[in-house]
Design a protein around this motif. Structure first.
Motif, PDB file in Angstrom:
ATOM      1  N   ARG A 415       1.613  -3.853  10.126  1.00  0.00           N
ATOM      2  CA  ARG A 415       0.593  -3.612  11.157  1.00  0.00           C
ATOM      3  C   ARG A 415      -0.056  -2.249  10.973  1.00  0.00           C
ATOM      4  O   ARG A 415      -1.263  -2.091  11.210  1.00  0.00           O
ATOM      5  CB  ARG A 415       1.232  -3.706  12.545  1.00  0.00           C
ATOM      6  N   ARG A 416       0.707  -1.275  10.507  1.00  0.00           N
ATOM      7  CA  ARG A 416       0.191   0.079  10.292  1.00  0.00           C
ATOM      8  C   ARG A 416      -0.485   0.245   8.933  1.00  0.00           C
ATOM      9  O   ARG A 416      -0.992   1.318   8.606  1.00  0.00           O
ATOM     10  CB  ARG A 416       1.337   1.093  10.394  1.00  0.00           C
ATOM     11  N   GLY A 417      -0.486  -0.819   8.120  1.00  0.00           N
ATOM     12  CA  GLY A 417      -1.077  -0.731   6.790  1.00  0.00           C
ATOM     13  C   GLY A 417      -0.212   0.008   5.793  1.00  0.00           C
ATOM     14  O   GLY A 417      -0.695   0.453   4.744  1.00  0.00           O
ATOM     15  N   LEU A 418       1.088   0.121   6.091  1.00  0.00           N
ATOM     16  CA  LEU A 418       1.999   0.897   5.244  1.00  0.00           C
ATOM     17  C   LEU A 418       2.740   0.045   4.224  1.00  0.00           C
ATOM     18  O   LEU A 418       3.427   0.584   3.349  1.00  0.00           O
ATOM     19  CB  LEU A 418       3.038   1.615   6.121  1.00  0.00           C
ATOM     20  N   PHE A 419       2.618  -1.284   4.336  1.00  0.00           N
ATOM     21  CA  PHE A 419       3.358  -2.158   3.425  1.00  0.00           C
ATOM     22  C   PHE A 419       2.574  -3.431   3.222  1.00  0.00           C
ATOM     23  O   PHE A 419       1.861  -3.909   4.114  1.00  0.00           O
ATOM     24  CB  PHE A 419       4.748  -2.454   4.001  1.00  0.00           C
ATOM     25  N   ARG A 420       2.716  -4.000   2.037  1.00  0.00           N
ATOM     26  CA  ARG A 420       1.952  -5.195   1.659  1.00  0.00           C
ATOM     27  C   ARG A 420       2.284  -6.385   2.555  1.00  0.00           C
ATOM     28  O   ARG A 420       3.389  -6.490   3.101  1.00  0.00           O
ATOM     29  CB  ARG A 420       2.229  -5.552   0.197  1.00  0.00           C
ATOM     30  N   THR A 421       1.351  -7.300   2.635  1.00  0.00           N
ATOM     31  CA  THR A 421       1.580  -8.572   3.315  1.00  0.00           C
ATOM     32  C   THR A 421       1.763  -9.713   2.315  1.00  0.00           C
ATOM     33  O   THR A 421       2.153 -10.813   2.692  1.00  0.00           O
ATOM     34  CB  THR A 421       0.410  -8.914   4.247  1.00  0.00           C
ATOM     35  N   HIS A 422       1.454  -9.454   1.059  1.00  0.00           N
ATOM     36  CA  HIS A 422       1.664 -10.438  -0.002  1.00  0.00           C
ATOM     37  C   HIS A 422       1.731  -9.691  -1.323  1.00  0.00           C
ATOM     38  O   HIS A 422       1.229  -8.578  -1.465  1.00  0.00           O
ATOM     39  CB  HIS A 422       0.533 -11.471  -0.031  1.00  0.00           C
ATOM     40  N   TYR A 423       2.363 -10.314  -2.306  1.00  0.00           N
ATOM     41  CA  TYR A 423       2.424  -9.729  -3.643  1.00  0.00           C
ATOM     42  C   TYR A 423       1.075  -9.859  -4.328  1.00  0.00           C
ATOM     43  O   TYR A 423       0.447 -10.913  -4.287  1.00  0.00           O
ATOM     44  CB  TYR A 423       3.482 -10.426  -4.497  1.00  0.00           C
ATOM     45  N   GLU A 424       0.666  -8.787  -4.974  1.00  0.00           N
ATOM     46  CA  GLU A 424      -0.601  -8.816  -5.713  1.00  0.00           C
ATOM     47  C   GLU A 424      -0.379  -8.975  -7.210  1.00  0.00           C
ATOM     48  O   GLU A 424      -1.320  -9.243  -7.951  1.00  0.00           O
ATOM     49  CB  GLU A 424      -1.397  -7.538  -5.427  1.00  0.00           C
ATOM     50  N   GLY A 425       0.841  -8.784  -7.678  1.00  0.00           N
ATOM     51  CA  GLY A 425       1.171  -8.954  -9.086  1.00  0.00           C
ATOM     52  C   GLY A 425       2.451  -9.750  -9.224  1.00  0.00           C
ATOM     53  O   GLY A 425       3.046 -10.193  -8.230  1.00  0.00           O
ATOM     54  N   ARG A 426       2.898  -9.915 -10.460  1.00  0.00           N
ATOM     55  CA  ARG A 426       4.076 -10.751 -10.695  1.00  0.00           C
ATOM     56  C   ARG A 426       5.267  -9.955 -11.212  1.00  0.00           C
ATOM     57  O   ARG A 426       6.400 -10.429 -11.134  1.00  0.00           O
ATOM     58  CB  ARG A 426       3.744 -11.872 -11.686  1.00  0.00           C
ATOM     59  N   THR A 427       5.043  -8.762 -11.764  1.00  0.00           N
ATOM     60  CA  THR A 427       6.141  -8.018 -12.366  1.00  0.00           C
ATOM     61  C   THR A 427       6.574  -6.870 -11.460  1.00  0.00           C
ATOM     62  O   THR A 427       5.851  -6.458 -10.550  1.00  0.00           O
ATOM     63  CB  THR A 427       5.745  -7.442 -13.731  1.00  0.00           C
ATOM     64  N   LEU A 428       7.752  -6.341 -11.757  1.00  0.00           N
ATOM     65  CA  LEU A 428       8.226  -5.179 -11.012  1.00  0.00           C
ATOM     66  C   LEU A 428       7.293  -3.997 -11.202  1.00  0.00           C
ATOM     67  O   LEU A 428       7.026  -3.242 -10.265  1.00  0.00           O
ATOM     68  CB  LEU A 428       9.651  -4.829 -11.450  1.00  0.00           C
ATOM     69  N   ARG A 429       6.777  -3.821 -12.400  1.00  0.00           N
ATOM     70  CA  ARG A 429       5.799  -2.751 -12.636  1.00  0.00           C
ATOM     71  C   ARG A 429       4.549  -2.941 -11.770  1.00  0.00           C
ATOM     72  O   ARG A 429       3.991  -1.972 -11.249  1.00  0.00           O
ATOM     73  CB  ARG A 429       5.415  -2.686 -14.114  1.00  0.00           C
ATOM     74  N   ASP A 430       4.110  -4.172 -11.623  1.00  0.00           N
ATOM     75  CA  ASP A 430       2.963  -4.442 -10.754  1.00  0.00           C
ATOM     76  C   ASP A 430       3.260  -3.977  -9.333  1.00  0.00           C
ATOM     77  O   ASP A 430       2.433  -3.300  -8.699  1.00  0.00           O
ATOM     78  CB  ASP A 430       2.651  -5.941 -10.732  1.00  0.00           C
ATOM     79  N   HIS A 431       4.430  -4.345  -8.823  1.00  0.00           N
ATOM     80  CA  HIS A 431       4.769  -4.004  -7.435  1.00  0.00           C
ATOM     81  C   HIS A 431       4.803  -2.488  -7.227  1.00  0.00           C
ATOM     82  O   HIS A 431       4.368  -1.985  -6.191  1.00  0.00           O
ATOM     83  CB  HIS A 431       6.131  -4.581  -7.052  1.00  0.00           C
ATOM     84  N   LEU A 432       5.338  -1.779  -8.202  1.00  0.00           N
ATOM     85  CA  LEU A 432       5.528  -0.332  -8.083  1.00  0.00           C
ATOM     86  C   LEU A 432       4.300   0.469  -8.496  1.00  0.00           C
ATOM     87  O   LEU A 432       4.269   1.693  -8.335  1.00  0.00           O
ATOM     88  CB  LEU A 432       6.727   0.104  -8.937  1.00  0.00           C
ATOM     89  N   GLY A 433       3.294  -0.199  -9.030  1.00  0.00           N
ATOM     90  CA  GLY A 433       2.100   0.503  -9.490  1.00  0.00           C
ATOM     91  C   GLY A 433       2.339   1.308 -10.755  1.00  0.00           C
ATOM     92  O   GLY A 433       1.716   2.356 -10.961  1.00  0.00           O
ATOM     93  N   LEU A 434       3.214   0.810 -11.618  1.00  0.00           N
ATOM     94  CA  LEU A 434       3.549   1.496 -12.862  1.00  0.00           C
ATOM     95  C   LEU A 434       2.863   0.816 -14.041  1.00  0.00           C
ATOM     96  O   LEU A 434       2.804  -0.415 -14.116  1.00  0.00           O
ATOM     97  CB  LEU A 434       5.065   1.483 -13.096  1.00  0.00           C
ATOM     98  N   ALA A 435       2.366   1.622 -14.964  1.00  0.00           N
ATOM     99  CA  ALA A 435       1.669   1.087 -16.132  1.00  0.00           C
ATOM    100  C   ALA A 435       2.651   0.387 -17.072  1.00  0.00           C
ATOM    101  O   ALA A 435       3.827   0.753 -17.155  1.00  0.00           O
ATOM    102  CB  ALA A 435       0.958   2.215 -16.874  1.00  0.00           C
ATOM    103  N   ARG A 436       2.151  -0.605 -17.775  1.00  0.00           N
ATOM    104  CA  ARG A 436       2.943  -1.256 -18.818  1.00  0.00           C
ATOM    105  C   ARG A 436       2.868  -0.404 -20.080  1.00  0.00           C
ATOM    106  O   ARG A 436       1.779  -0.197 -20.626  1.00  0.00           O
ATOM    107  CB  ARG A 436       2.410  -2.653 -19.104  1.00  0.00           C
TER     108      ARG A 436
END
Length: 446
Positions: A415-436
């Protein structure tokens, strides 16, 4: 919902019946859950429905024995990679992080196992690189004494470099598997490590193709000066323990500064302190749950936990209602945790009993007891004041406590916009915003 400028990363720290020392004694707990696959499947799937970045499993390669240990439920547990391989088959998005020590393993085995988990899970594996802090582990691997603190970290750095070098044994497109021509892999895209160093000699290459994430995510949890330097140079996620925000802010700034000094960007490393949490619909209900758990702490189990967390010292000769004795700096345990707990006892003049009760739920991690707004307020403050990029969530009890966190706190964060409501990627790196990472062609330091 308005998206916040930064969003939290969340990990679910799996721990048998819960992180509180007495969780297994609750009337509705099943003390056999530590060896129940359905129990862990339920937690992992609950965390995935709540869009957690990852589940995380700690580990030790020694049984929990010694004075008072028979009164605690930390002696029978799954080997973490075996468990995460099973969980990979019943989840599809959530990351899977396991602890594996560099002190009593070989780099080739570790590289192969995590690359395999990354393939099995479609790019969701992470390795929590630790140096063993349990002196009892040494006797299980042909040693009469543990490695010294300095040697553990020297070995860990070389271990990391060998593992990541092995993960880069093959280019991404090396395995052509061309049935018509009969060529299985392109020899020009094979890179033999041929490492020779003070601790390891490893020829390579790894006998599995490059992982979907390029390399599984590397996590680190040391907080001593040597641990911080290792994290700044090698880690992509740092798990850490801080009971209050100011020490967490200082740690956060130090790690980011060290990473920058090592030639990395500040955003290339995510810092996720542990969050020991008891949440309910009302503050009073949460406080009542906490009081119930505290009342079930066995004194000898509490003393054993404290002795272990202070660095593997024997406290059995000291009175529970007396002060914590002066202890030498541990060489076999976590120096940073010893300093944290010793400072806590000294600053607040806590007895041994008061200190073990203080850490019974979180072992020195940041602790919050309250309703969803109270917990979310604390998490938001730590994010906005640069004390954390996210949290490794440590429910006092599974499964009720974790269900309540997902049902009450996660929607409040969303509700505060502090956490996702759905996954936008498929890998752990995607979730964490880390480059491959691209394959590195660098010499491994001897």
């Amino acid at each position: 919902m308005t998206r916040h400028a930064r969003q939290l990363s969340l990990g679910a720290f799996l721990m048998e019946t819960g992180h509180h020392l007495a969780a297994w004694r609750l009337p509705d707990a099943d003390p056999r859950d530590g060896l129940s696959l359905p129990f862990f499947v339920r937690i992992a799937q609950t965390a995935e429905r709540a869009c957690f970045d990852t589940v995380f499993i700690a580990d030790s390669v020694a049984a929990n024995v010694g004075h008072g240990a028979h009164r605690a439920n930390r002696s029978d547990r799954f080997e973490p990679l075996t468990l995460l391989a099973a969980l990979s088959a019943v989840t599809s998005r959530i990351g899977l992080i396991a602890t594996v020590t560099t002190s009593f393993n070989e780099p080739y085995h570790v590289a192969r196992k995590f690359a395999s988990l990354d393939h099995l899970s479609g790019g969701r594996a992470g390795w929590n690189l630790v140096t063993s802090d349990n002196a009892a582990e040494a006797g299980n691997f042909g040693r009469t004494a543990h490695f010294s603190h300095a040697e553990r970290y020297e070995r860990a750095r070389e271990f990391h470099d060998v593992v990541t070098g092995l993960w880069d044994s093959w280019d991404d497109d090396a395995f052509v598997r061309d049935q018509h021509s009969g060529i299985y892999y392109d020899e020009s895209k094979l890179h033999v490590l041929d490492h020779r160093g003070p601790h390891f000699s490893v020829k390579g290459p790894l006998n599995i193709s490059r992982a979907p994430q390029g390399r599984p995510v590397v996590v680190q949890a040391g907080a001593s000066p040597a641990g911080r330097e290792l994290a700044a140079q090698t880690a992509e996620v740092v798990f850490t323990a801080h009971p209050e925000i100011e020490s967490a802010r200082a740690f956060y700034a130090d790690i980011k500064d060290r990473a920058q000094a090592a030639g990395r960007t500040r955003d290339s490393i995510r810092i996720m302190p542990g969050l020991s949490v008891i949440v309910a619909k009302t503050r009073q209900e949460a406080e009542d749950r906490h009081a119930q758990l505290q009342s079930l702490v066995d004194p000898e189990a509490g003393r054993a936990l404290l002795a272990r967390m202070l660095g593997n010292f024997d406290l059995s000769a000291f009175p529970l209602d007396g002060p914590l004795p002066d202890l030498p700096l541990t060489q076999s345990g976590q120096q940073s945790r010893q300093k944290l707990l010793s400072a806590l006892a000294g600053n607040e003049q806590l007895t041994i009993r008061q200190l073990y009760l203080r850490i019974a739920a979180g072992r020195g991690h940041f602790s919050v007891v309250g309703d969803a707004v109270t917990v979310a307020d604390a998490m938001q403050e730590w994010l906005e004041r640069d004390a954390a990029d996210g949290f490794n969530v440590m429910p006092a009890e599974y499964t009720r406590g974790f269900d309540d966190f997902c049902a009450l706190v996660v929607p409040e964060l969303q509700r505060r916009g502090l956490f996702r409501t759905h996954y936008e990627g498929r890998t752990l790196r995607d979730h964490l915003g880390l480059a491959r990472p691209a394959p590195a062609r660098r010499p491994i330091p001897a």
